[in-house]
Design a protein around this motif. Structure first.
Motif, PDB file in Angstrom:
ATOM      1  N   MET A 102      -0.981 -36.160  57.788  1.00  0.00           N
ATOM      2  CA  MET A 102      -2.067 -36.012  56.843  1.00  0.00           C
ATOM      3  C   MET A 102      -3.395 -36.257  57.577  1.00  0.00           C
ATOM      4  SD  MET A 102      -2.624 -37.976  53.222  1.00  0.00           S
ATOM      5  CE  MET A 102      -1.415 -36.983  52.380  1.00  0.00           C
ATOM      6  N   ALA A 103      -4.334 -35.381  57.359  1.00  0.00           N
ATOM      7  CA  ALA A 103      -5.636 -35.489  58.018  1.00  0.00           C
ATOM      8  C   ALA A 103      -6.466 -36.587  57.369  1.00  0.00           C
ATOM      9  CB  ALA A 103      -6.369 -34.164  57.929  1.00  0.00           C
ATOM     10  N   LYS A 104      -7.265 -37.242  58.189  1.00  0.00           N
ATOM     11  CA  LYS A 104      -8.184 -38.243  57.665  1.00  0.00           C
ATOM     12  C   LYS A 104      -9.359 -37.529  57.021  1.00  0.00           C
ATOM     13  CE  LYS A 104      -7.222 -41.165  61.552  1.00  0.00           C
ATOM     14  NZ  LYS A 104      -7.824 -41.673  62.754  1.00  0.00           N
ATOM     15  N   ARG A 105      -9.983 -38.176  56.039  1.00  0.00           N
ATOM     16  CA  ARG A 105     -11.117 -37.576  55.338  1.00  0.00           C
ATOM     17  C   ARG A 105     -12.236 -37.215  56.316  1.00  0.00           C
ATOM     18  NH1 ARG A 105     -13.425 -36.615  50.463  1.00  0.00           N
ATOM     19  NH2 ARG A 105     -15.589 -37.183  50.155  1.00  0.00           N
ATOM     20  N   GLY A 106     -12.480 -38.062  57.309  1.00  0.00           N
ATOM     21  CA  GLY A 106     -13.534 -37.794  58.282  1.00  0.00           C
ATOM     22  C   GLY A 106     -13.271 -36.516  59.064  1.00  0.00           C
ATOM     23  N   VAL A 166      -2.004 -24.685  63.979  1.00  0.00           N
ATOM     24  CA  VAL A 166      -1.109 -24.102  62.983  1.00  0.00           C
ATOM     25  C   VAL A 166      -0.013 -25.075  62.530  1.00  0.00           C
ATOM     26  CG1 VAL A 166      -1.502 -21.735  63.714  1.00  0.00           C
ATOM     27  CG2 VAL A 166       0.320 -23.048  64.787  1.00  0.00           C
ATOM     28  N   GLY A 167      -0.090 -26.310  62.977  1.00  0.00           N
ATOM     29  CA  GLY A 167       0.929 -27.290  62.629  1.00  0.00           C
ATOM     30  C   GLY A 167       0.764 -27.858  61.237  1.00  0.00           C
ATOM     31  N   MET A 225      -5.430 -13.107  62.677  1.00  0.00           N
ATOM     32  CA  MET A 225      -4.444 -12.843  61.636  1.00  0.00           C
ATOM     33  C   MET A 225      -3.145 -13.612  61.858  1.00  0.00           C
ATOM     34  SD  MET A 225      -2.622  -9.343  60.316  1.00  0.00           S
ATOM     35  CE  MET A 225      -1.444  -9.285  61.640  1.00  0.00           C
ATOM     36  N   GLU A 226      -2.689 -13.714  63.085  1.00  0.00           N
ATOM     37  CA  GLU A 226      -1.435 -14.414  63.369  1.00  0.00           C
ATOM     38  C   GLU A 226      -1.540 -15.895  62.998  1.00  0.00           C
ATOM     39  OE1 GLU A 226       2.394 -14.406  63.972  1.00  0.00           O
ATOM     40  OE2 GLU A 226       1.207 -12.585  64.180  1.00  0.00           O
ATOM     41  N   ILE A 227      -2.676 -16.488  63.258  1.00  0.00           N
ATOM     42  CA  ILE A 227      -2.898 -17.895  62.884  1.00  0.00           C
ATOM     43  C   ILE A 227      -2.943 -18.024  61.364  1.00  0.00           C
ATOM     44  CG2 ILE A 227      -4.606 -19.770  62.930  1.00  0.00           C
ATOM     45  CD1 ILE A 227      -5.224 -18.842  65.845  1.00  0.00           C
ATOM     46  N   ARG A 228      -3.660 -17.114  60.711  1.00  0.00           N
ATOM     47  CA  ARG A 228      -3.720 -17.148  59.238  1.00  0.00           C
ATOM     48  C   ARG A 228      -2.320 -17.077  58.650  1.00  0.00           C
ATOM     49  NH1 ARG A 228      -8.150 -13.316  59.892  1.00  0.00           N
ATOM     50  NH2 ARG A 228      -6.718 -11.656  59.284  1.00  0.00           N
ATOM     51  N   LEU A 229      -1.508 -16.150  59.151  1.00  0.00           N
ATOM     52  CA  LEU A 229      -0.142 -16.008  58.635  1.00  0.00           C
ATOM     53  C   LEU A 229       0.674 -17.279  58.832  1.00  0.00           C
ATOM     54  CD1 LEU A 229       0.829 -12.364  59.619  1.00  0.00           C
ATOM     55  CD2 LEU A 229       0.863 -13.353  57.323  1.00  0.00           C
TER      56      LEU A 229
END
Length: 192
Positions: free
Chosen positions: A1-5, A94-95, A116-120
């Motif tokens: 989970m990413a930190k708010r900062g 992309v993780g 596009m590959e990253i978006r997918l």
């Protein structure tokens, strides 16, 4: 989970990637982007800006105020080359952090600057995460529905429907990406 900062940093880098902004305008746009449930205070924004200044991702310039009501000069923040590289690096991830509830919306807002590959991969990761959550919640709902009052059950049903709706939306986006089609806007309700 990413930190708010970290979420704020990604959003600031993305907005400054578009154009330089002063603090008030930056906060206003961040609040629009983050949505009503996650309003950003100056107490959260300015420490993030100071950290990004120290990291060399942004720079600040003092500009004379154009408003007759204020004589104070404005500080305008601008992306540096290092900040541009950091934004590209963050948007290339992309993780699991990219699919997270805390960062997905921000990342999605800047998808236009992503391959596009990253978006997918991000969309598919998000959909998989939500499908797993949906299976877990539906299993719990079946076990506990008899023990709940009608309002708690209704709240859980609403949560399930919200996740199902997002899974359908993600599937439509994934199919459109694969087909090379533009994102389809939902039909507008009829005016009466």
């Amino acid at each position: 989970m990413a930190k708010r900062g970290e979420t704020i940093e990604l959003a600031v880098l993305g907005l400054l990637h578009e154009s330089p902004l002063h603090g008030y305008e930056l906060r206003k746009r961040l609040n629009l982007m983050l949505g009503w449930g996650r309003l950003l205070s100056y107490g959260s924004l300015y420490p993030a800006l100071k950290k990004m200044l120290r990291s060399g991702w942004i720079e600040e310039h003092t500009v004379a105020s154009t408003s007759p009501a204020s004589r104070r000069p404005r500080i305008v923040y601008q992306l540096t080359e290092a900040g541009d590289r950091e934004f590209v690096r963050l948007m290339s991830e992309v993780g699991p952090a990219a699919w997270d509830d805390d960062t997905f919306d921000i990342r999605f807002a800047f998808f236009g600057r992503t391959d596009m590959e990253i978006r997918l991969r991000v969309l598919e990761g998000r959909r998989t995460r939500l499908q797993e959550r949906l299976e877990r919640v539906q299993g719990q709902l079946a076990l506990t529905q008899k023990e709940m009052d009608r309002y708690a059950a209704e709240l859980q049903r609403h949560g399930v429907e919200s996740v199902e709706r997002e899974v359908r939306w993600l599937s439509e986006l994934i199919n459109a990406e694969r087909a090379g089609a533009p994102v389809v806007q939902p039909p507008q309700p009829e005016q009466t």
